[in-house]
Design a protein around this motif. Structure first.
Motif, PDB file in Angstrom:
ATOM      1  N   ARG A 386      64.058  34.233  28.769  1.00  0.00           N
ATOM      2  CA  ARG A 386      63.360  35.202  27.911  1.00  0.00           C
ATOM      3  C   ARG A 386      61.907  35.400  28.354  1.00  0.00           C
ATOM      4  O   ARG A 386      61.375  36.504  28.265  1.00  0.00           O
ATOM      5  N   ARG A 387      61.269  34.343  28.844  1.00  0.00           N
ATOM      6  CA  ARG A 387      59.893  34.475  29.325  1.00  0.00           C
ATOM      7  C   ARG A 387      59.849  35.377  30.560  1.00  0.00           C
ATOM      8  O   ARG A 387      58.962  36.235  30.679  1.00  0.00           O
ATOM      9  N   ARG A 388      60.780  35.164  31.488  1.00  0.00           N
ATOM     10  CA  ARG A 388      60.833  36.023  32.678  1.00  0.00           C
ATOM     11  C   ARG A 388      61.057  37.484  32.272  1.00  0.00           C
ATOM     12  O   ARG A 388      60.484  38.403  32.883  1.00  0.00           O
ATOM     13  N   GLN A 389      61.875  37.693  31.267  1.00  0.00           N
ATOM     14  CA  GLN A 389      62.173  39.050  30.809  1.00  0.00           C
ATOM     15  C   GLN A 389      60.917  39.739  30.283  1.00  0.00           C
ATOM     16  O   GLN A 389      60.632  40.894  30.619  1.00  0.00           O
ATOM     17  N   VAL A 390      60.146  39.024  29.453  1.00  0.00           N
ATOM     18  CA  VAL A 390      58.913  39.601  28.908  1.00  0.00           C
ATOM     19  C   VAL A 390      57.902  39.851  30.026  1.00  0.00           C
ATOM     20  O   VAL A 390      57.228  40.888  30.057  1.00  0.00           O
ATOM     21  N   LYS A 391      57.803  38.905  30.952  1.00  0.00           N
ATOM     22  CA  LYS A 391      56.862  39.047  32.065  1.00  0.00           C
ATOM     23  C   LYS A 391      57.186  40.276  32.902  1.00  0.00           C
ATOM     24  O   LYS A 391      56.297  41.073  33.241  1.00  0.00           O
ATOM     25  N   LYS A 392      58.461  40.453  33.225  1.00  0.00           N
ATOM     26  CA  LYS A 392      58.873  41.576  34.079  1.00  0.00           C
ATOM     27  C   LYS A 392      58.730  42.914  33.361  1.00  0.00           C
ATOM     28  O   LYS A 392      58.176  43.871  33.912  1.00  0.00           O
ATOM     29  N   ARG A 393      59.223  42.994  32.141  1.00  0.00           N
ATOM     30  CA  ARG A 393      59.195  44.273  31.429  1.00  0.00           C
ATOM     31  C   ARG A 393      57.780  44.715  31.065  1.00  0.00           C
ATOM     32  O   ARG A 393      57.522  45.910  30.904  1.00  0.00           O
ATOM     33  N   GLY A 394      56.864  43.739  30.910  1.00  0.00           N
ATOM     34  CA  GLY A 394      55.522  44.082  30.461  1.00  0.00           C
ATOM     35  C   GLY A 394      54.532  44.393  31.561  1.00  0.00           C
ATOM     36  O   GLY A 394      53.345  44.636  31.279  1.00  0.00           O
ATOM     37  N   ARG A 395      54.970  44.407  32.839  1.00  0.00           N
ATOM     38  CA  ARG A 395      54.042  44.739  33.923  1.00  0.00           C
ATOM     39  C   ARG A 395      53.515  46.157  33.754  1.00  0.00           C
ATOM     40  O   ARG A 395      54.267  47.067  33.434  1.00  0.00           O
ATOM     41  N   ARG A 396      52.207  46.315  33.992  1.00  0.00           N
ATOM     42  CA  ARG A 396      51.546  47.627  33.853  1.00  0.00           C
ATOM     43  C   ARG A 396      51.887  48.225  32.486  1.00  0.00           C
ATOM     44  O   ARG A 396      52.236  49.393  32.357  1.00  0.00           O
ATOM     45  N   LEU A 397      51.741  47.384  31.466  1.00  0.00           N
ATOM     46  CA  LEU A 397      52.162  47.754  30.117  1.00  0.00           C
ATOM     47  C   LEU A 397      51.434  49.003  29.623  1.00  0.00           C
ATOM     48  O   LEU A 397      52.008  49.824  28.896  1.00  0.00           O
ATOM     49  N   ASP A 398      50.155  49.164  30.011  1.00  0.00           N
ATOM     50  CA  ASP A 398      49.387  50.305  29.526  1.00  0.00           C
ATOM     51  C   ASP A 398      49.857  51.643  30.098  1.00  0.00           C
ATOM     52  O   ASP A 398      49.404  52.704  29.663  1.00  0.00           O
ATOM     53  N   ARG A 399      50.797  51.581  31.061  1.00  0.00           N
ATOM     54  CA  ARG A 399      51.312  52.818  31.645  1.00  0.00           C
ATOM     55  C   ARG A 399      52.777  53.079  31.278  1.00  0.00           C
ATOM     56  O   ARG A 399      53.386  54.031  31.774  1.00  0.00           O
ATOM     57  N   LEU A 400      53.333  52.227  30.437  1.00  0.00           N
ATOM     58  CA  LEU A 400      54.730  52.377  30.062  1.00  0.00           C
ATOM     59  C   LEU A 400      54.926  53.476  29.034  1.00  0.00           C
ATOM     60  O   LEU A 400      54.021  53.784  28.246  1.00  0.00           O
ATOM     61  N   SER A 401      56.123  54.021  28.999  1.00  0.00           N
ATOM     62  CA  SER A 401      56.470  55.012  27.981  1.00  0.00           C
ATOM     63  C   SER A 401      56.697  54.301  26.646  1.00  0.00           C
ATOM     64  O   SER A 401      56.898  53.080  26.611  1.00  0.00           O
ATOM     65  N   PRO A 402      56.656  55.031  25.527  1.00  0.00           N
ATOM     66  CA  PRO A 402      56.927  54.394  24.227  1.00  0.00           C
ATOM     67  C   PRO A 402      58.269  53.664  24.193  1.00  0.00           C
ATOM     68  O   PRO A 402      58.379  52.591  23.596  1.00  0.00           O
ATOM     69  N   GLU A 403      59.287  54.230  24.847  1.00  0.00           N
ATOM     70  CA  GLU A 403      60.603  53.579  24.860  1.00  0.00           C
ATOM     71  C   GLU A 403      60.551  52.269  25.640  1.00  0.00           C
ATOM     72  O   GLU A 403      61.149  51.260  25.230  1.00  0.00           O
ATOM     73  N   GLU A 404      59.825  52.272  26.763  1.00  0.00           N
ATOM     74  CA  GLU A 404      59.699  51.052  27.561  1.00  0.00           C
ATOM     75  C   GLU A 404      58.876  49.998  26.819  1.00  0.00           C
ATOM     76  O   GLU A 404      59.192  48.797  26.858  1.00  0.00           O
ATOM     77  N   ARG A 405      57.826  50.428  26.116  1.00  0.00           N
ATOM     78  CA  ARG A 405      57.033  49.477  25.320  1.00  0.00           C
ATOM     79  C   ARG A 405      57.875  48.869  24.207  1.00  0.00           C
ATOM     80  O   ARG A 405      57.723  47.688  23.860  1.00  0.00           O
ATOM     81  N   HIS A 406      58.761  49.666  23.638  1.00  0.00           N
ATOM     82  CA  HIS A 406      59.625  49.168  22.570  1.00  0.00           C
ATOM     83  C   HIS A 406      60.523  48.045  23.105  1.00  0.00           C
ATOM     84  O   HIS A 406      60.729  47.026  22.417  1.00  0.00           O
ATOM     85  N   ARG A 407      60.999  48.202  24.341  1.00  0.00           N
ATOM     86  CA  ARG A 407      61.847  47.159  24.929  1.00  0.00           C
ATOM     87  C   ARG A 407      61.048  45.877  25.163  1.00  0.00           C
ATOM     88  O   ARG A 407      61.564  44.772  25.004  1.00  0.00           O
ATOM     89  N   VAL A 408      59.785  46.037  25.557  1.00  0.00           N
ATOM     90  CA  VAL A 408      58.922  44.856  25.719  1.00  0.00           C
ATOM     91  C   VAL A 408      58.721  44.168  24.365  1.00  0.00           C
ATOM     92  O   VAL A 408      58.768  42.936  24.257  1.00  0.00           O
ATOM     93  N   ARG A 409      58.508  44.960  23.323  1.00  0.00           N
ATOM     94  CA  ARG A 409      58.285  44.402  21.989  1.00  0.00           C
ATOM     95  C   ARG A 409      59.499  43.621  21.520  1.00  0.00           C
ATOM     96  O   ARG A 409      59.373  42.523  20.969  1.00  0.00           O
ATOM     97  N   ILE A 410      60.689  44.148  21.737  1.00  0.00           N
ATOM     98  CA  ILE A 410      61.908  43.459  21.323  1.00  0.00           C
ATOM     99  C   ILE A 410      62.076  42.154  22.114  1.00  0.00           C
ATOM    100  O   ILE A 410      62.432  41.105  21.556  1.00  0.00           O
ATOM    101  N   ALA A 411      61.810  42.207  23.421  1.00  0.00           N
ATOM    102  CA  ALA A 411      61.925  41.004  24.247  1.00  0.00           C
ATOM    103  C   ALA A 411      60.915  39.944  23.804  1.00  0.00           C
ATOM    104  O   ALA A 411      61.238  38.750  23.737  1.00  0.00           O
TER     105      ALA A 411
END
Length: 515
Positions: A386-411
């Protein structure tokens, strides 16, 4: 002395329900029947050492006999270690508890004093269910304490205790009882209610720590975690059944999210067709809680901020009235859900599946071995993933779309819940410090992503409750105020994105407490 374990299910009901049950063939035709007056006194030290350690000590008078019982919290709901023995008189006899955890808790110089009493009329029946024998106890009475003055806590409950046989038969009998009278899963012991009465404590609505034994296997851990989530949910449900309480609604939703996260964390280890159906039903049935919570947040947070920014905007009054009406309807839907037979049955289905579902009997492949895997090994592997998942999905978080940010939030949410669920497996000062630092960093990320999600939710509230629901009937000034509020919350997005990206970087740098 060995550690005997009591397998017992508690159901809450009304006194009239007990009368219906007593008159039904289910109990009238029981092989054995008895009635007793039980007077119990509960003891602890002045600093509540027993309660702090998760134990309760009582001396119960049954006719001319005295029985002393030491009970532990166990996994929080269904199965509790207990030590019971006849003693000579009404005072505790600590000598017979020398081989229990009690001496380590109290020490040699501890002083015990009575805190509260229970007076119960208990009618018991031995019922055959399937291939098992279950003792059915109907309890009515009260809890009293000198510290509580005139306040008492009434007792009206059904206890099902498995005497021999399979746990699945116990839950089958619970459903048979539920088909006759409306019952709810009970999650508080008489001791817990007595302590609360004595201290005048308010309802506890936040999640509690999950006590996992060092020798727990993966299946044990899942059951303990799921029990804790159901307990959290039921405590808040009880508050909502009495009154409209936004805090309890929020915590009930948190409990349900935690339970669903537990399903996800344990993955295919607990998968079966029955579990999949229950998960889908839980998600569908609890949707009204989400609508009510979104309106609570908008009315308590977004709208006051708008008034402060635009004190002369009269349209905000119309917007408030519109949303208050919507919230009243939303809470009515929540109340209807909690009052329904379908909801009560779902909760019983869940507790039955957790403890006796097909996932526990599946012998295909390596599932038996994985169920028996030490919980600490399972936790380490899952937290790493789960830590690897959050680390990977959250890269360049300030440039992610709302849908991608939502996936980071769930992870991130699942990682946070996992860190909380498995915390008790990692004792020691070093692990404790690392756990606190890790959860703090994770909380910062969640807070930032949660605030961004609130922006999206605010847009959804305006669209669903004002534009679509009321439409032109809302009035021009109200529609203008709604649009203005939506625009204002969006202005905060850039700053929140920067904060969330910084929190993600801190989390990546935080040392995992499980290594």
């Amino acid at each position: 002395m060995s550690e005997p374990r009591e397998i017992e299910l508690k159901l809450e009901c009304e006194p009239s329900d007990l009368a219906v049950l007593q008159d039904h063939p289910l109990l009238r035709e029981a092989s054995e029947q008895d009635e007793a007056e039980l007077a119990s006194v509960y003891y602890d030290t002045p600093d509540r050492a027993l309660r702090a350690a998760g134990f309760g000590l009582r001396v119960r008078r049954i006719g001319e006999r005295y029985v002393q019982t030491l009970k532990a919290e166990g996994d929080g709901l269904f199965e509790r270690p207990e030590w019971e023995q006849a003693i000579e008189g009404p005072e505790p006899d600590l000598g017979v508890l020398a081989d229990t955890p009690l001496p380590d808790i109290l020490g040699p110089d501890a002083t015990l004093a009575p805190l509260f009493t229970t007076a119960v009329t208990r009618k018991t029946y031995l019922v055959r269910q399937g291939s098992s024998t279950v003792e059915v106890a109907l309890d009515t009475g009260r809890i009293a304490s000198p510290a509580a003055g005139d306040r008492i806590a009434p007792i009206c409950e059904i206890e099902l205790e498995l005497k021999d046989g399979a746990a699945s038969d116990l839950f089958a009998l619970a459903h048979a009882v539920a088909a006759l009278v409306p019952v709810r899963l009970g999650v508080q012991t008489k001791a817990e209610r007595g302590y609360a009465l004595t201290a005048g404590e308010p309802e506890r609505i936040k999640a509690e720590a999950v006590p996992l034994r060092e020798d727990a296997n993966a299946a044990d851990a899942f059951r303990a975690i799921a029990h804790a989530c159901l307990r959290h949910m039921r405590l808040n449900e009880a508050v909502l059944l009495e009154r409209r309480e936004p805090g309890a609604l929020h915590q009930m939703r948190v409990a349900i999210r935690r339970l669903r996260s537990a399903f996800s964390l344990f993955g295919d280890l607990v998968e079966d067709a029955q579990g999949e159906r229950l998960r889908a039903e839980l998600k569908r049935m609890t949707e009204p809680l989400g609508r009510a919570r979104n309106l609570d947040v908008f009315l308590a947070t977004t709208l006051p901020a708008e008034r402060e920014r635009h004190p002369d905007e009269i349209g905000l009054l119309g917007l408030e009235r519109q949303l208050e009406e919507a919230r009243t309807k939303a809470y009515a839907e929540v109340e209807a859900l909690l009052a329904s037979e379908a909801w009560r049955a779902l909760v019983l289905d869940l507790i039955g599946w957790i403890n006796a579902g097909p996932w526990l009997r599946d012998t295909r492949g390596d599932r038996p071995v994985r169920r028996d895997e030490p919980a600490i090994d399972f936790a380490e592997r899952e937290l790493d993933r789960r830590r690897r998942q959050v680390k990977k999905r959250g890269r360049r978080l300030d440039r992610l779309s709302p849908e991608e940010r939502h996936r980071v939030r769930i992870a991130a949410k699942k990682l946070r819940y996992g860190a909380e669920f498995f915390a008790s497996l990692y004792s020691g000062r070093k692990a404790g410090r690392r756990h606190a630092a890790f959860v703090k960093a994770l909380s910062g990320l969640q807070d930032g992503l949660g605030a961004l999600n609130d922006i999206a939710t605010a847009h959804e509230v305006v669209r669903a409750e004002v534009v679509e629901e009321a439409g032109i009937a809302a009035g021009a000034s109200t529609l203008f105020a709604a649009g203005m509020a939506a625009a204002d919350v969006e202005v905060r997005e850039r700053a929140l994105l920067d904060e969330a990206a910084e929190a993600h970087a801190e989390l990546v740098d935080a040392k995992p407490f499980w290594r």
